[in-house]
Motif scaffolding. Structure first.
Motif, PDB file in Angstrom:
ATOM      1  N   HIS A 184       8.633 -27.403 -18.524  1.00 28.65           N
ATOM      2  CA  HIS A 184       9.295 -26.108 -18.399  1.00 28.65           C
ATOM      3  C   HIS A 184       8.344 -25.063 -18.976  1.00 28.65           C
ATOM      4  O   HIS A 184       7.786 -25.264 -20.068  1.00 28.65           O
ATOM      5  CB  HIS A 184      10.620 -26.087 -19.153  1.00 28.65           C
ATOM      6  CG  HIS A 184      11.572 -27.154 -18.700  1.00 28.65           C
ATOM      7  ND1 HIS A 184      12.614 -26.924 -17.837  1.00 28.65           N
ATOM      8  CD2 HIS A 184      11.615 -28.491 -18.999  1.00 28.65           C
ATOM      9  CE1 HIS A 184      13.264 -28.050 -17.622  1.00 28.65           C
ATOM     10  NE2 HIS A 184      12.682 -29.017 -18.318  1.00 28.65           N
ATOM     11  N   ALA A 185       8.165 -23.962 -18.258  1.00 29.84           N
ATOM     12  CA  ALA A 185       7.224 -22.949 -18.744  1.00 29.84           C
ATOM     13  C   ALA A 185       7.596 -21.593 -18.171  1.00 29.84           C
ATOM     14  O   ALA A 185       8.180 -21.477 -17.092  1.00 29.84           O
ATOM     15  CB  ALA A 185       5.787 -23.300 -18.361  1.00 29.84           C
ATOM     16  N   SER A 186       7.244 -20.549 -18.900  1.00 28.96           N
ATOM     17  CA  SER A 186       7.403 -19.175 -18.435  1.00 28.96           C
ATOM     18  C   SER A 186       6.383 -18.330 -19.164  1.00 28.96           C
ATOM     19  O   SER A 186       5.948 -18.651 -20.279  1.00 28.96           O
ATOM     20  CB  SER A 186       8.824 -18.660 -18.698  1.00 28.96           C
ATOM     21  OG  SER A 186       9.089 -18.629 -20.095  1.00 28.96           O
ATOM     22  N   GLY A 187       5.985 -17.235 -18.527  1.00 32.32           N
ATOM     23  CA  GLY A 187       4.974 -16.412 -19.167  1.00 32.32           C
ATOM     24  C   GLY A 187       4.752 -15.097 -18.463  1.00 32.32           C
ATOM     25  O   GLY A 187       5.331 -14.798 -17.410  1.00 32.32           O
ATOM     26  N   GLU A 188       3.888 -14.290 -19.048  1.00 28.85           N
ATOM     27  CA  GLU A 188       3.442 -13.014 -18.501  1.00 28.85           C
ATOM     28  C   GLU A 188       1.922 -13.011 -18.629  1.00 28.85           C
ATOM     29  O   GLU A 188       1.383 -12.997 -19.746  1.00 28.85           O
ATOM     30  CB  GLU A 188       4.041 -11.841 -19.275  1.00 28.85           C
ATOM     31  CG  GLU A 188       5.558 -11.734 -19.204  1.00 28.85           C
ATOM     32  CD  GLU A 188       6.018 -11.160 -17.868  1.00 28.85           C
ATOM     33  OE1 GLU A 188       5.182 -10.578 -17.154  1.00 28.85           O
ATOM     34  OE2 GLU A 188       7.223 -11.278 -17.569  1.00 28.85           O
TER      35      GLU A 188
ATOM     36  N   GLY B  71      10.859 -30.568  -9.445  1.00 27.59           N
ATOM     37  CA  GLY B  71      11.311 -29.392 -10.175  1.00 27.59           C
ATOM     38  C   GLY B  71      11.263 -28.164  -9.282  1.00 27.59           C
ATOM     39  O   GLY B  71      11.254 -28.247  -8.060  1.00 27.59           O
ATOM     40  N   ARG B  72      11.230 -26.988  -9.906  1.00 26.39           N
ATOM     41  CA  ARG B  72      11.215 -25.731  -9.179  1.00 26.39           C
ATOM     42  C   ARG B  72      10.140 -24.813  -9.734  1.00 26.39           C
ATOM     43  O   ARG B  72       9.848 -24.828 -10.932  1.00 26.39           O
ATOM     44  CB  ARG B  72      12.569 -25.025  -9.287  1.00 26.39           C
ATOM     45  CG  ARG B  72      13.722 -25.741  -8.660  1.00 26.39           C
ATOM     46  CD  ARG B  72      13.645 -25.706  -7.144  1.00 26.39           C
ATOM     47  NE  ARG B  72      13.677 -24.351  -6.599  1.00 26.39           N
ATOM     48  CZ  ARG B  72      13.486 -24.076  -5.306  1.00 26.39           C
ATOM     49  NH1 ARG B  72      13.239 -25.064  -4.450  1.00 26.39           N
ATOM     50  NH2 ARG B  72      13.567 -22.837  -4.880  1.00 26.39           N
TER      51      ARG B  72
ATOM     52  N   GLU C 262       7.473 -19.023 -13.504  1.00 18.61           N
ATOM     53  CA  GLU C 262       8.595 -19.759 -14.079  1.00 18.61           C
ATOM     54  C   GLU C 262       8.528 -21.193 -13.540  1.00 18.61           C
ATOM     55  O   GLU C 262       8.504 -21.404 -12.322  1.00 18.61           O
ATOM     56  CB  GLU C 262       9.935 -19.136 -13.687  1.00 18.61           C
ATOM     57  CG  GLU C 262      10.165 -17.741 -14.243  1.00 18.61           C
ATOM     58  CD  GLU C 262      10.610 -17.751 -15.695  1.00 18.61           C
ATOM     59  OE1 GLU C 262      10.985 -18.851 -16.168  1.00 18.61           O
ATOM     60  OE2 GLU C 262      10.592 -16.687 -16.328  1.00 18.61           O
ATOM     61  N   VAL C 263       8.499 -22.168 -14.463  1.00 19.10           N
ATOM     62  CA  VAL C 263       8.442 -23.583 -14.082  1.00 19.10           C
ATOM     63  C   VAL C 263       9.651 -24.279 -14.690  1.00 19.10           C
ATOM     64  O   VAL C 263       9.906 -24.167 -15.892  1.00 19.10           O
ATOM     65  CB  VAL C 263       7.136 -24.243 -14.581  1.00 19.10           C
ATOM     66  CG1 VAL C 263       7.092 -25.707 -14.153  1.00 19.10           C
ATOM     67  CG2 VAL C 263       5.921 -23.494 -14.056  1.00 19.10           C
ATOM     68  N   GLU C 264      10.375 -25.009 -13.857  1.00 18.66           N
ATOM     69  CA  GLU C 264      11.579 -25.702 -14.328  1.00 18.66           C
ATOM     70  C   GLU C 264      11.551 -27.156 -13.868  1.00 18.66           C
ATOM     71  O   GLU C 264      11.590 -27.440 -12.662  1.00 18.66           O
ATOM     72  CB  GLU C 264      12.841 -25.025 -13.799  1.00 18.66           C
ATOM     73  CG  GLU C 264      13.124 -23.661 -14.397  1.00 18.66           C
ATOM     74  CD  GLU C 264      13.494 -23.740 -15.866  1.00 18.66           C
ATOM     75  OE1 GLU C 264      14.014 -24.812 -16.277  1.00 18.66           O
ATOM     76  OE2 GLU C 264      13.272 -22.757 -16.585  1.00 18.66           O
ATOM     77  N   GLY C 265      11.460 -28.089 -14.818  1.00 18.73           N
ATOM     78  CA  GLY C 265      11.654 -29.505 -14.537  1.00 18.73           C
ATOM     79  C   GLY C 265      10.593 -30.159 -13.678  1.00 18.73           C
ATOM     80  O   GLY C 265      10.882 -31.143 -12.997  1.00 18.73           O
ATOM     81  N   VAL C 266       9.370 -29.688 -13.703  1.00 17.31           N
ATOM     82  CA  VAL C 266       8.301 -30.301 -12.920  1.00 17.31           C
ATOM     83  C   VAL C 266       7.832 -31.572 -13.632  1.00 17.31           C
ATOM     84  O   VAL C 266       7.517 -31.554 -14.827  1.00 17.31           O
ATOM     85  CB  VAL C 266       7.132 -29.313 -12.739  1.00 17.31           C
ATOM     86  CG1 VAL C 266       5.929 -30.011 -12.111  1.00 17.31           C
ATOM     87  CG2 VAL C 266       7.569 -28.132 -11.883  1.00 17.31           C
ATOM     88  N   ARG C 267       7.756 -32.671 -12.907  1.00 12.16           N
ATOM     89  CA  ARG C 267       7.321 -33.930 -13.478  1.00 12.16           C
ATOM     90  C   ARG C 267       5.807 -33.928 -13.617  1.00 12.16           C
ATOM     91  O   ARG C 267       5.059 -33.898 -12.636  1.00 12.16           O
ATOM     92  CB  ARG C 267       7.755 -35.104 -12.597  1.00 12.16           C
ATOM     93  CG  ARG C 267       9.248 -35.278 -12.449  1.00 12.16           C
ATOM     94  CD  ARG C 267       9.956 -35.417 -13.774  1.00 12.16           C
ATOM     95  NE  ARG C 267       9.406 -36.504 -14.583  1.00 12.16           N
ATOM     96  CZ  ARG C 267       9.827 -36.802 -15.807  1.00 12.16           C
ATOM     97  NH1 ARG C 267      10.804 -36.074 -16.365  1.00 12.16           N
ATOM     98  NH2 ARG C 267       9.290 -37.805 -16.463  1.00 12.16           N
TER      99      ARG C 267
END
Length: 788
Positions: A582-586, A535-536, A557-562
């Motif tokens: 998938h994750a995002s935050g502040e 992922g990214r 920002e986390v996209e598609g990490v296994r």
């Protein structure tokens, strides 16, 4: 022939007799004291100095013809009477060679100067007390040249009546000399004590051998170094014994002074040191051309034997070779063929061009460090950091253009080899550690190899020079600091890093791009991107070191990490969870220790896991089995050991290190689980409640009658993230019984309402016939309301 020889001998005898007679006459009937006023007048006329001759002025006849002066002082015109004389000597003597007198020449056989004292001083504005004297001498340069011309040329055939002076002094000796320079502008004082100078065949046109020794002292304070401390009791910041040997060509006619076969030896003791630093400078030729204001040093070599705590317990021998060209008026210099060599494979070569030496010095050039093991040097300096790999820093090399000033250095066009890794770009820094500029690209960096082993608490502790800064930044509980706050508070930086692969914390990152900007103690992560477990990752953030505590902000920002790959790499094998994260935050926090950062963590984090599974626990089988038993049936399908889910989503609100959630949703084939709970990030313990409901989908795990679709199947989860995931969650039978009870009661109420409705309908129809349809309708609605 015999008569000729006798005639010649007679002539020589007569000349000798005349000379002896003249000397006897002068020394017998002429009083040299009568010359003192004339000497004082001549010195004042040519230099402006006030000459004082306190000692006797004497002639000598045997064994040499000469004159001596004792106890002389020279004062500047405006110098106070109680001040130390500008120049003085204990005794000076000049002797003449006898044989040249027979040829009509005056040849100085010896010049001796004992107890020479010269006191120079520069005021706070930078003006030296010698400048007026030099200006006066420069104005009388023509007279000086006329005086030196016949001396340099030897006998003058046009001067028939007098003796010519051949300026070729057989011996020059200066003993017990003392030179002093007091610089009020710099707040320092230089002293050269025990000065001796010896020269032979000294003349203005050809080279002659010269040797000198003196002891140099440098004081960082002008008066007493402490309260009640006298000038004599001061401790010099530097004390060096200096020895010089060379062939010297004075070149007075064209102001071109040449030193050949130069050997300069120094033994320097620094303040607080017990052993001196030894150095020897040798040069084929040194040319000081004052006419053109240039300095030239032919191939030269500096050999040093250094002993310092920073270099270990043993002396370190180092050699520096170079060539130098300098233009004083232009303020430039060129150092060519620089080669520095030392133990453990140290070899640095290059060249430097120096500019603006008279104002704000700057330089540029080229430098090349041959491959060497940096480990040996770090071990020598007792600065070896704790590193995971025993091979880290075994091969370090670089080549780069270099430029900078006295305050900063820049390596633009840098190629750096670090073990098996190669980097290119630029690197710059201020020498006081307040700014770093870095722009590098590299194929690979295994950062873990250069960091302490995982069992050690603080990674930055392993970086040389950082441990002391971290020691100053411990928290109130004495916990080790993660970062050197005091250092970061004064650091500005501009950082750009691009790597094909990065290994950090046991994790592998691909195509890494990182950029940071810092000013005034506020450090901004303007961009971070990397491939991570298929992922990214992306992130921005701020680290503010300008306040009392470190303040952190992070927007990940986390996209598609296994997840299964990530958790396995973290040592959780088999992985307790799989799927695409998938994750995002502040997030915000403050502090400089791990427990502080966890305890003060606040913010929000949105998470989603797609197409995953929970191993060794099949929630669908448990729920379908419970439903079958309620209906008196048994499940006949084959079940997987894992729980396959379509999606897990949750929004976490983090307050003081505890993550709270009330919208957890897990979507399984034909089943939805909703709920909420909390996770203590410090202890890593969690508890959560959920409710599973059957939904009508094509891929349902089992068929359920519509009555049970209404029943929530409660799930209770609690435990530790470090524990066994198969023990985290279980079916809450007590809550399920309560839910069934409510369903039964609801169905019972529904059946009673239906029976009452049926009976009331018949009676109310009869009532309608009696009281009328409209009145009957109102009454029916009122009665039904009592039962609903």
């Amino acid at each position: 022939m015999k008569r000729l020889v006798r005639t010649l001998l007679a002539v020589v005898g007569v000349l000798a007799l005349v000379t002896v007679g003249a000397v006897v006459y002068v020394t017998t009937f002429f009083n040299p004291e009568d010359m003192k006023p004339r000497l004082v007048s001549v010195v004042k006329e040519h230099t402006g100095l006030e000459l004082s001759l306190e000692g006797p002025l004497e002639w000598s006849f045997y064994p040499r013809i000469g004159v001596s002066v004792a106890e002389a002082e020279a004062r500047l015109p405006d110098q106070a009477d109680d001040a130390q004389a500008f120049a003085a000597f204990s005794e000076a003597s000049v002797s003449l060679a006898f044989t040249p007198l027979l040829r009509g020449e005056i040849a100085i056989d010896g010049l001796t100067l004992d107890g020479l004292s010269l006191n120079l001083e520069r005021d706070s504005d930078g003006t030296g007390n010698w400048e007026a004297l030099l200006e006066r001498l420069e104005n009388r340069a023509d007279d000086a040249e006329k005086a030196l011309a016949p001396a340099s040329a030897g006998p003058n055939p046009d001067d028939e009546g007098g003796l010519s002076v051949a300026l070729n002094i057989a011996s020059v000796e200066v003993t017990k000399g003392h030179l002093s320079l007091v610089d009020h502008q710099a707040g320092r004082e230089w002293q050269a004590e025990k000065l001796t100078i010896n020269g032979s065949n000294v003349n203005p046109d050809t080279a002659f051998p010269l040797s000198s020794t003196f002891q140099l002292k440098v004081f960082d304070q002008l008066d007493g170094g402490g309260e009640g401390e006298t000038t004599e009791e001061r401790t010099p910041g530097l004390q060096s014994d200096v020895t010089l040997e060379s062939d010297v060509n004075l070149g007075l006619a064209d102001s071109r002074h040449v030193l050949s076969d130069v050997t300069l030896e120094t033994s320097t003791l620094l303040a607080g040191a017990s052993e001196p630093q030894e150095a020897t400078l040798t040069s084929d030729e040194v040319v000081l051309n004052l006419g053109e204001q240039r300095l030239h040093m032919a191939p030269s070599q500096l050999d040093a034997s250094l002993l310092a705590p920073q270099l270990g317990e043993k002396r370190v021998a180092m050699t520096l070779s170079f060539q130098l060209e300098s233009d004083f008026d232009a303020g430039t210099a060129q150092l060519r063929d620089i080669a520095l060599s030392g133990p453990d494979g140290l070899s640095i070569k290059g060249n430097l061009n120096l500019k603006e030496l008279n104002s704000a010095p700057r330089y540029d050039g080229q430098v090349r460090l041959a491959p060497l093991s940096l480990r040996a040097w770090l071990a020598r300096m007792d600065a070896m950091p704790s590193m995971s790999s025993d091979e880290a820093l075994s091969e370090v090399a670089l080549t780069s253009p270099v430029e900078g000033t006295l305050e900063q250095l820049s390596l633009n066009g840098l190629t750096l080899v670090l073990d098996d890794n190669t980097f290119s770009g630029s690197l710059g820094a201020r020498f006081d550690g307040t700014r770093v500029d870095l722009d590098l690209e590299g194929d690979r960096l295994d950062a873990d190899s250069y960091l302490p082993p995982p069992e050690q608490d603080t990674a930055a502790n392993g970086i040389p020079g950082i441990a002391s800064a971290l020691a100053q930044d411990q928290d109130q509980d004495g916990a080790p600091a993660i970062l050197p706050k005091s250092f970061l508070a004064g650091l500005d930086e501009s950082v750009s890093l691009a790597l094909g692969q990065l290994i950090l914390g046991g994790q592998r990152y691909q195509d890494v791009s990182l950029s940071m900007q810092g000013e005034g103690g506020r450090h901004r992560l303007t961009g971070f991107e990397a491939g991570f477990h298929e992922g990214r990752l992306e992130a921005t953030g701020v680290l503010d070191a300008s306040g009392d505590d470190l303040a952190w902000q992070l927007a990940p920002e986390v996209e598609g990490v296994r997840l299964e790959s990530l958790l396995t790499s973290l040592g959780q094998e088999p992985a307790p969870l799989s799927g695409s994260l998938h994750a995002s935050g502040e997030l915000t926090t403050r502090g400089n220790a791990r427990h502080e950062l966890t305890r003060n963590l606040n913010g929000t984090l949105d998470t989603r896991i797609n197409e995953g599974s929970i191993p060794r626990a099949n929630i669908s089988r448990q729920l379908c089995t419970a439903v079958a038993r309620l209906e008196g049936e048994q499940t006949t399908r084959e079940w997987s050991e894992n729980t396959r889910f379509e999606n897990i989503s949750a929004r976490f609100t983090i307050r003081d290190g505890v993550a709270h959630n009330d919208d957890l949703l897990i979507t399984l084939p034909g089943i939805e689980v909703s709920g909420g709970g909390q996770l203590d990030l410090g202890s890593q313990r969690f508890d959560a409640d959920g409710a599973a409901r059957f939904v009508d989908t094509a891929d349902a795990a089992c068929s359920v009658n519509r009555r049970l679709e209404k029943v929530p199947f409660p799930v209770r989860c609690e435990g530790s993230l470090e524990g066994d995931s198969s023990q985290w969650c279980g079916f809450d039978a007590d809550a399920f019984k309560a839910n069934l009870g409510e369903l039964v009661a609801e169905e019972a109420r529904s059946r009673v309402n239906e029976e009452v409705e049926e009976r009331l309908g018949k009676e109310l129809e009869r009532l309608d016939e009696r009281i009328g349809e409209e009145a009957g309708k109102e009454l029916r609605d009122a009665v039904r309301g009592l039962f609903n």
